[in-house]
Design a protein around this motif. Structure first.
Motif, PDB file in Angstrom:
ATOM      1  N   LEU A 116      66.343 -24.703  35.507  1.00  0.00           N
ATOM      2  CA  LEU A 116      65.415 -24.139  36.484  1.00  0.00           C
ATOM      3  C   LEU A 116      64.198 -23.541  35.792  1.00  0.00           C
ATOM      4  O   LEU A 116      63.059 -23.726  36.245  1.00  0.00           O
ATOM      5  N   SER A 117      64.433 -22.840  34.691  1.00  0.00           N
ATOM      6  CA  SER A 117      63.317 -22.261  33.939  1.00  0.00           C
ATOM      7  C   SER A 117      62.421 -23.348  33.367  1.00  0.00           C
ATOM      8  O   SER A 117      61.188 -23.223  33.375  1.00  0.00           O
ATOM      9  N   PHE A 118      63.023 -24.438  32.881  1.00  0.00           N
ATOM     10  CA  PHE A 118      62.212 -25.530  32.336  1.00  0.00           C
ATOM     11  C   PHE A 118      61.345 -26.175  33.415  1.00  0.00           C
ATOM     12  O   PHE A 118      60.184 -26.524  33.165  1.00  0.00           O
ATOM     13  N   VAL A 119      61.899 -26.334  34.603  1.00  0.00           N
ATOM     14  CA  VAL A 119      61.132 -26.919  35.706  1.00  0.00           C
ATOM     15  C   VAL A 119      59.981 -25.998  36.108  1.00  0.00           C
ATOM     16  O   VAL A 119      58.848 -26.444  36.306  1.00  0.00           O
ATOM     17  N   ARG A 120      60.269 -24.696  36.203  1.00  0.00           N
ATOM     18  CA  ARG A 120      59.220 -23.745  36.577  1.00  0.00           C
ATOM     19  C   ARG A 120      58.110 -23.707  35.519  1.00  0.00           C
ATOM     20  O   ARG A 120      56.920 -23.661  35.855  1.00  0.00           O
ATOM     21  N   MET A 121      58.492 -23.738  34.256  1.00  0.00           N
ATOM     22  CA  MET A 121      57.490 -23.726  33.189  1.00  0.00           C
ATOM     23  C   MET A 121      56.684 -25.022  33.173  1.00  0.00           C
ATOM     24  O   MET A 121      55.475 -25.011  32.895  1.00  0.00           O
ATOM     25  N   SER A 122      57.324 -26.140  33.493  1.00  0.00           N
ATOM     26  CA  SER A 122      56.607 -27.418  33.550  1.00  0.00           C
ATOM     27  C   SER A 122      55.561 -27.410  34.652  1.00  0.00           C
ATOM     28  O   SER A 122      54.430 -27.873  34.461  1.00  0.00           O
ATOM     29  N   HIS A 156      47.891 -13.564  43.012  1.00  0.00           N
ATOM     30  CA  HIS A 156      48.374 -14.598  43.915  1.00  0.00           C
ATOM     31  C   HIS A 156      48.528 -15.932  43.191  1.00  0.00           C
ATOM     32  O   HIS A 156      49.509 -16.658  43.401  1.00  0.00           O
ATOM     33  N   LEU A 157      47.578 -16.266  42.324  1.00  0.00           N
ATOM     34  CA  LEU A 157      47.647 -17.528  41.589  1.00  0.00           C
ATOM     35  C   LEU A 157      48.815 -17.535  40.619  1.00  0.00           C
ATOM     36  O   LEU A 157      49.581 -18.512  40.547  1.00  0.00           O
ATOM     37  N   LEU A 158      48.995 -16.463  39.867  1.00  0.00           N
ATOM     38  CA  LEU A 158      50.082 -16.402  38.901  1.00  0.00           C
ATOM     39  C   LEU A 158      51.446 -16.382  39.604  1.00  0.00           C
ATOM     40  O   LEU A 158      52.417 -16.951  39.105  1.00  0.00           O
ATOM     41  N   PHE A 159      51.506 -15.728  40.749  1.00  0.00           N
ATOM     42  CA  PHE A 159      52.776 -15.622  41.460  1.00  0.00           C
ATOM     43  C   PHE A 159      53.268 -16.981  41.939  1.00  0.00           C
ATOM     44  O   PHE A 159      54.469 -17.275  41.889  1.00  0.00           O
ATOM     45  N   TYR A 160      52.346 -17.830  42.385  1.00  0.00           N
ATOM     46  CA  TYR A 160      52.739 -19.112  42.956  1.00  0.00           C
ATOM     47  C   TYR A 160      52.614 -20.276  41.982  1.00  0.00           C
ATOM     48  O   TYR A 160      53.042 -21.391  42.309  1.00  0.00           O
ATOM     49  N   ALA A 161      52.051 -20.077  40.799  1.00  0.00           N
ATOM     50  CA  ALA A 161      51.744 -21.199  39.900  1.00  0.00           C
ATOM     51  C   ALA A 161      52.974 -21.999  39.506  1.00  0.00           C
ATOM     52  O   ALA A 161      52.876 -23.204  39.259  1.00  0.00           O
ATOM     53  N   SER A 162      54.124 -21.361  39.426  1.00  0.00           N
ATOM     54  CA  SER A 162      55.329 -22.073  38.993  1.00  0.00           C
ATOM     55  C   SER A 162      56.307 -22.318  40.130  1.00  0.00           C
ATOM     56  O   SER A 162      57.449 -22.722  39.879  1.00  0.00           O
ATOM     57  N   ARG A 163      55.891 -22.108  41.373  1.00  0.00           N
ATOM     58  CA  ARG A 163      56.794 -22.308  42.501  1.00  0.00           C
ATOM     59  C   ARG A 163      56.659 -23.729  43.035  1.00  0.00           C
ATOM     60  O   ARG A 163      55.558 -24.160  43.375  1.00  0.00           O
ATOM     61  N   PRO A 164      57.750 -24.478  43.136  1.00  0.00           N
ATOM     62  CA  PRO A 164      57.682 -25.883  43.559  1.00  0.00           C
ATOM     63  C   PRO A 164      57.441 -26.026  45.058  1.00  0.00           C
ATOM     64  O   PRO A 164      58.338 -26.394  45.821  1.00  0.00           O
ATOM     65  N   ASN A 215      52.009 -26.707  48.393  1.00  0.00           N
ATOM     66  CA  ASN A 215      50.707 -26.099  48.094  1.00  0.00           C
ATOM     67  C   ASN A 215      50.368 -26.217  46.617  1.00  0.00           C
ATOM     68  O   ASN A 215      49.212 -26.480  46.248  1.00  0.00           O
ATOM     69  N   ILE A 216      51.357 -25.992  45.753  1.00  0.00           N
ATOM     70  CA  ILE A 216      51.095 -25.980  44.323  1.00  0.00           C
ATOM     71  C   ILE A 216      50.894 -27.396  43.799  1.00  0.00           C
ATOM     72  O   ILE A 216      50.013 -27.643  42.962  1.00  0.00           O
ATOM     73  N   PHE A 217      51.680 -28.349  44.293  1.00  0.00           N
ATOM     74  CA  PHE A 217      51.457 -29.738  43.885  1.00  0.00           C
ATOM     75  C   PHE A 217      50.066 -30.204  44.338  1.00  0.00           C
ATOM     76  O   PHE A 217      49.374 -30.911  43.604  1.00  0.00           O
ATOM     77  N   GLY A 218      49.669 -29.806  45.537  1.00  0.00           N
ATOM     78  CA  GLY A 218      48.321 -30.121  45.992  1.00  0.00           C
ATOM     79  C   GLY A 218      47.260 -29.410  45.170  1.00  0.00           C
ATOM     80  O   GLY A 218      46.187 -29.961  44.905  1.00  0.00           O
ATOM     81  N   LEU A 219      47.558 -28.165  44.739  1.00  0.00           N
ATOM     82  CA  LEU A 219      46.610 -27.406  43.926  1.00  0.00           C
ATOM     83  C   LEU A 219      46.310 -28.120  42.621  1.00  0.00           C
ATOM     84  O   LEU A 219      45.158 -28.107  42.152  1.00  0.00           O
ATOM     85  N   VAL A 220      47.318 -28.741  42.025  1.00  0.00           N
ATOM     86  CA  VAL A 220      47.100 -29.460  40.766  1.00  0.00           C
ATOM     87  C   VAL A 220      46.052 -30.558  40.954  1.00  0.00           C
ATOM     88  O   VAL A 220      45.110 -30.689  40.150  1.00  0.00           O
ATOM     89  N   LEU A 221      46.179 -31.336  42.027  1.00  0.00           N
ATOM     90  CA  LEU A 221      45.204 -32.400  42.284  1.00  0.00           C
ATOM     91  C   LEU A 221      43.833 -31.841  42.622  1.00  0.00           C
ATOM     92  O   LEU A 221      42.803 -32.386  42.201  1.00  0.00           O
ATOM     93  N   VAL A 222      43.800 -30.742  43.369  1.00  0.00           N
ATOM     94  CA  VAL A 222      42.512 -30.141  43.732  1.00  0.00           C
ATOM     95  C   VAL A 222      41.788 -29.622  42.494  1.00  0.00           C
ATOM     96  O   VAL A 222      40.566 -29.778  42.348  1.00  0.00           O
ATOM     97  N   LEU A 223      42.523 -29.007  41.580  1.00  0.00           N
ATOM     98  CA  LEU A 223      41.904 -28.510  40.348  1.00  0.00           C
ATOM     99  C   LEU A 223      41.331 -29.664  39.520  1.00  0.00           C
ATOM    100  O   LEU A 223      40.220 -29.567  38.985  1.00  0.00           O
TER     101      LEU A 223
END
Length: 226
Positions: free
Chosen positions: A35-41, A81-89, A92-100
Motif C-alpha cells: 500500500l505504501s509503495f502504491v501511494r508513493m508511486s 490540499h495538494l499534498l493531502f490528496y497527491a497520493s490518494r488513488p 481526481n488525482i489520476f486526472g490531475l496528472v494528465l492536467v499537469l
C-alpha cells in the motif's frame, strides 16, 4: 467516488510492482508495505509533472532562472490540499496528472499535445475537467496559437485515442474479473456450522491494532436426488 477506468490503477500498480516484488515477495516484508509503495508511486506521478511545469515556466518566461522553478515547487509544496490528496488513488488525482502534463505542454507551446491530454483527462477520468478545457481551448483559439481545424483534429484524436484505450483495457480487465460458469443442480443438503472467535493483533511501526474476528465454517454435504 467510483473510478470509471482501470487505467490509472494499472499505471500506478505497474510503477509499484518492482518494489512489491523486491520487498514483499522476495524479502518477506508485510503486505501492508505494498500500500505504501502504491501511494508513493502515485505521489511520484503527481510530483514529476509539477517539477517539469516549474522548469518549463523558468525556461519559457524567465530566461531559465532556476529560482523560479524552486519558488514554484515551494509554493506547491506549501499547499495542504495538494499534498493531502497527491497520493490518494482517486479519479481526481489520476486526472490531475494528465492536467499537469497538459499545462507543461501549454507552457512549452505544444498546443496540440495540451488539447489531446485535456480531452483524455475529461473523457477517461473526470468529466468536470471540461470546465478547465473550455477556457484553455478558447484562449488557444482566440490568441491564434492554433487554427480551428488543427485544434479540432487534436481534440478528436485525443478523444478517440483515449476512449479506444479505455474501452479495450477496461473490457479485458472486466471480462477477467467477472467471467465464471454457473451450474444448477437439484440437491438435498445437510449443513453443519462451526463458529470460531479469534483475536488478532497487528503491529505497524509504533501502532498496534487489535480486533476480534468471528469466523463461521459451514460444511455442506450434498446428496443429488435420484
Amino acid at each position: 467516488m467510483v473510478p470509471r477506468t482501470f487505467l490509472g490503477a494499472l499505471a500506478t500498480a505497474a510503477l509499484a510492482a518492482p518494489f512489491h516484488w523486491l520487498f514483499v515477495v522476495v524479502a518477506g516484508a508485510p503486505k501492508v508495505w505494498s500500500l505504501s509503495f502504491v501511494r508513493m508511486s502515485l505521489a511520484f506521478l503527481v510530483w514529476l509533472p509539477l517539477v517539469r511545469l516549474g522548469q518549463a515556466l523558468a525556461k519559457q518566461h524567465y530566461h531559465n532562472d532556476q529560482r523560479v522553478r524552486l519558488a514554484f515547487v515551494l509554493v506547491c509544496a506549501s499547499q495542504f490540499h495538494l499534498l493531502f490528496y497527491a497520493s490518494r488513488p482517486l479519479p481526481n488525482i489520476f486526472g490531475l496528472v494528465l492536467v499537469l502534463w497538459a499545462y507543461v505542454m501549454l507552457v512549452r507551446r505544444s498546443f496540440a499535445g495540451c488539447v489531446r491530454l485535456l480531452a483524455a483527462a475529461t473523457l477517461v477520468f473526470r468529466c468536470d475537467t471540461l470546465l478547465l478545457c473550455a477556457p484553455v481551448g478558447l484562449s488557444i483559439l482566440l490568441r491564434g496559437q492554433m487554427g480551428f481545424v488543427p485544434f479540432l483534429v487534436a481534440a478528436v484524436t485525443g478523444a478517440v485515442g483515449s476512449v479506444a484505450t479505455t474501452v479495450a483495457v477496461d473490457s479485458y480487465v472486466a471480462s477477467c474479473c467477472c467471467c465464471g460458469t454457473t451450474t444448477t443442480t437439484t440437491t438435498t443438503t445437510t449443513t453443519t456450522s462451526k463458529t470460531t472467535h479469534m483475536q488478532c493483533t497487528h503491529t505497524y511501526g509504533t501502532y498496534r491494532y487489535t480486533y476480534t474476528h468471528t469466523h463461521t465454517l459451514t460444511h455442506m454435504s450434498a446428496h443429488p436426488n435420484a
